[in-house]
Scaffold this active site. Sequence first.
Site, PDB file in Angstrom:
ATOM      1  N   ARG A 167       0.829  -1.200   0.000  1.00 22.53           N
ATOM      2  CA  ARG A 167       0.000   0.000   0.000  1.00 22.53           C
ATOM      3  C   ARG A 167       0.867   1.254   0.000  1.00 22.53           C
ATOM      4  O   ARG A 167       0.595   2.208  -0.709  1.00 22.53           O
ATOM      5  CB  ARG A 167      -0.934  -0.020   1.209  1.00 22.53           C
ATOM      6  CG  ARG A 167      -2.043  -1.063   1.107  1.00 22.53           C
ATOM      7  CD  ARG A 167      -2.919  -1.033   2.341  1.00 22.53           C
ATOM      8  NE  ARG A 167      -4.019  -1.979   2.257  1.00 22.53           N
ATOM      9  CZ  ARG A 167      -3.944  -3.249   2.638  1.00 22.53           C
ATOM     10  NH1 ARG A 167      -2.805  -3.718   3.120  1.00 22.53           N
ATOM     11  NH2 ARG A 167      -4.987  -4.049   2.538  1.00 22.53           N
ATOM     12  N   ASP A 187       8.500  -6.539  -7.417  1.00 25.67           N
ATOM     13  CA  ASP A 187       7.475  -7.167  -6.570  1.00 25.67           C
ATOM     14  C   ASP A 187       7.069  -8.464  -7.263  1.00 25.67           C
ATOM     15  O   ASP A 187       6.542  -8.431  -8.380  1.00 25.67           O
ATOM     16  CB  ASP A 187       6.258  -6.257  -6.401  1.00 25.67           C
ATOM     17  CG  ASP A 187       5.292  -6.790  -5.349  1.00 25.67           C
ATOM     18  OD1 ASP A 187       4.915  -7.984  -5.436  1.00 25.67           O
ATOM     19  OD2 ASP A 187       4.917  -6.046  -4.436  1.00 25.67           O
ATOM     20  N   ARG A 248      10.678  -2.045   7.570  1.00 23.66           N
ATOM     21  CA  ARG A 248      11.108  -2.642   8.830  1.00 23.66           C
ATOM     22  C   ARG A 248      12.608  -2.891   8.765  1.00 23.66           C
ATOM     23  O   ARG A 248      13.139  -3.258   7.706  1.00 23.66           O
ATOM     24  CB  ARG A 248      10.382  -3.967   9.100  1.00 23.66           C
ATOM     25  CG  ARG A 248       8.921  -3.837   9.481  1.00 23.66           C
ATOM     26  CD  ARG A 248       8.742  -3.173  10.837  1.00 23.66           C
ATOM     27  NE  ARG A 248       7.355  -3.141  11.274  1.00 23.66           N
ATOM     28  CZ  ARG A 248       6.507  -2.162  11.008  1.00 23.66           C
ATOM     29  NH1 ARG A 248       6.912  -1.119  10.290  1.00 23.66           N
ATOM     30  NH2 ARG A 248       5.259  -2.205  11.458  1.00 23.66           N
ATOM     31  N   ASP A 271      14.316   5.351   8.652  1.00 21.09           N
ATOM     32  CA  ASP A 271      13.307   5.656   9.664  1.00 21.09           C
ATOM     33  C   ASP A 271      13.064   4.448  10.564  1.00 21.09           C
ATOM     34  O   ASP A 271      12.453   4.583  11.622  1.00 21.09           O
ATOM     35  CB  ASP A 271      11.995   6.076   8.992  1.00 21.09           C
ATOM     36  CG  ASP A 271      10.980   6.614   9.986  1.00 21.09           C
ATOM     37  OD1 ASP A 271      11.345   7.537  10.744  1.00 21.09           O
ATOM     38  OD2 ASP A 271       9.846   6.114  10.023  1.00 21.09           O
ATOM     39  N   GLU A 276      15.593  -1.534  17.191  1.00 23.11           N
ATOM     40  CA  GLU A 276      14.961  -0.225  17.195  1.00 23.11           C
ATOM     41  C   GLU A 276      14.604   0.168  18.626  1.00 23.11           C
ATOM     42  O   GLU A 276      13.809  -0.541  19.259  1.00 23.11           O
ATOM     43  CB  GLU A 276      13.711  -0.266  16.329  1.00 23.11           C
ATOM     44  CG  GLU A 276      13.178   1.091  15.931  1.00 23.11           C
ATOM     45  CD  GLU A 276      12.058   0.982  14.908  1.00 23.11           C
ATOM     46  OE1 GLU A 276      12.256   1.412  13.757  1.00 23.11           O
ATOM     47  OE2 GLU A 276      10.999   0.451  15.289  1.00 23.11           O
ATOM     48  N   HIS A 295      11.420   6.583  13.627  1.00 21.90           N
ATOM     49  CA  HIS A 295      10.171   5.916  13.250  1.00 21.90           C
ATOM     50  C   HIS A 295       9.007   6.914  13.206  1.00 21.90           C
ATOM     51  O   HIS A 295       7.952   6.715  13.819  1.00 21.90           O
ATOM     52  CB  HIS A 295       9.860   4.778  14.233  1.00 21.90           C
ATOM     53  CG  HIS A 295       9.031   3.684  13.619  1.00 21.90           C
ATOM     54  ND1 HIS A 295       9.250   2.355  13.864  1.00 21.90           N
ATOM     55  CD2 HIS A 295       7.979   3.722  12.773  1.00 21.90           C
ATOM     56  CE1 HIS A 295       8.378   1.618  13.206  1.00 21.90           C
ATOM     57  NE2 HIS A 295       7.596   2.430  12.528  1.00 21.90           N
TER      58      HIS A 295
END
Length: 337
Positions: A167, A187, A248, A271, A276, A295
């Site tokens: 998305r 993809d 991620r 990010d 993390e 993040h």
Amino acid sequence: MPDPQPPKAAFAMDPVHLPLLFPPPLMARLRRACDLDPSFVVRDFGDPAAADRLARTDVLITGWGCPGLDAAVLAAAPRLRTVLHAAGSVRSLVGDALWEHGITVSSAVTGNALPVAEYTLAMILLAGKDTFAHRERFRATHTYPTVAETAHTGNVGRRIGVIGASRVGRRLLELLRPFDFTVLLHDPYVDPAEAAALGAEPLPLDELLGRSDIVSLHAPDIPETYRMLDAGRLALIRDGGVLINTSRGALIDHGALTDELVSGRLQAVLDVTEPEPLPAASPLYRLPNVFLTPHIAGSLGNELERLGRIVVEELERLAAGLPPAHEVRHSDMVRVA
């Protein structure tokens, strides 16, 4: 047909998020669509104080901080039929028991995808202008760059490699359309015709890495993508190339990436990381070729209202006897975040 009785709903999340997710006008709409006590927020499905309300709950409105939804939830909420998630991925939230019992699950992930795509677009444009390096030079020298120093700067014809038509990936592809970029896409679930419709050239992963100036990672965090960018694949990115990760941290071999960044061969906008947050001693906090953010690409501040609005609209559809517009199916879990 709409249900003559509004569904009984309950919140299950960290209540700190409620005022931003559902400001007064949205909360008023929510309460018109369902029987809801805004002061009742579940933090523990085993809490005896919550037992009576949960036993009468048809719809759970979940968000960040919600406990995992497993067999214990079904035991505590036997009337539960629908989960409306006012956040992004439900992968770590929804257990097998809910799928097995046919509970309908909806997520505001499409609303959360937009700020991530916007953040990524901004970073692509800044990276194309070599903004971060110019900032460092300007801080050190207080002088403007020479023509030679800007010879390879600019966004005309940049080759942008997008990994994952998720998305977020699809929103990013949409946002990239007005710019003078060559867009590449990897993809495995997207065929050439669909890639062309998305405005991208489909490529195998290794070829995309080798041809891109800027690589942006938007694949889901599933076993098949764990450390998909290992040392060998990171080495395929051209010298001076930029890697952007808003997906991620586990998708990249962090040790190999650190080596590439410490050497100065690559640049990165991160990010998300693994772990993390990074340990305080990590060199990534200090490297001039790394732009590290905590993040923040996903929905923050007033952007949370967009997620709440999606949930309200889903509940209004439910109350009207309509199917959800943002349903997440069990079969989706094999290839979505």
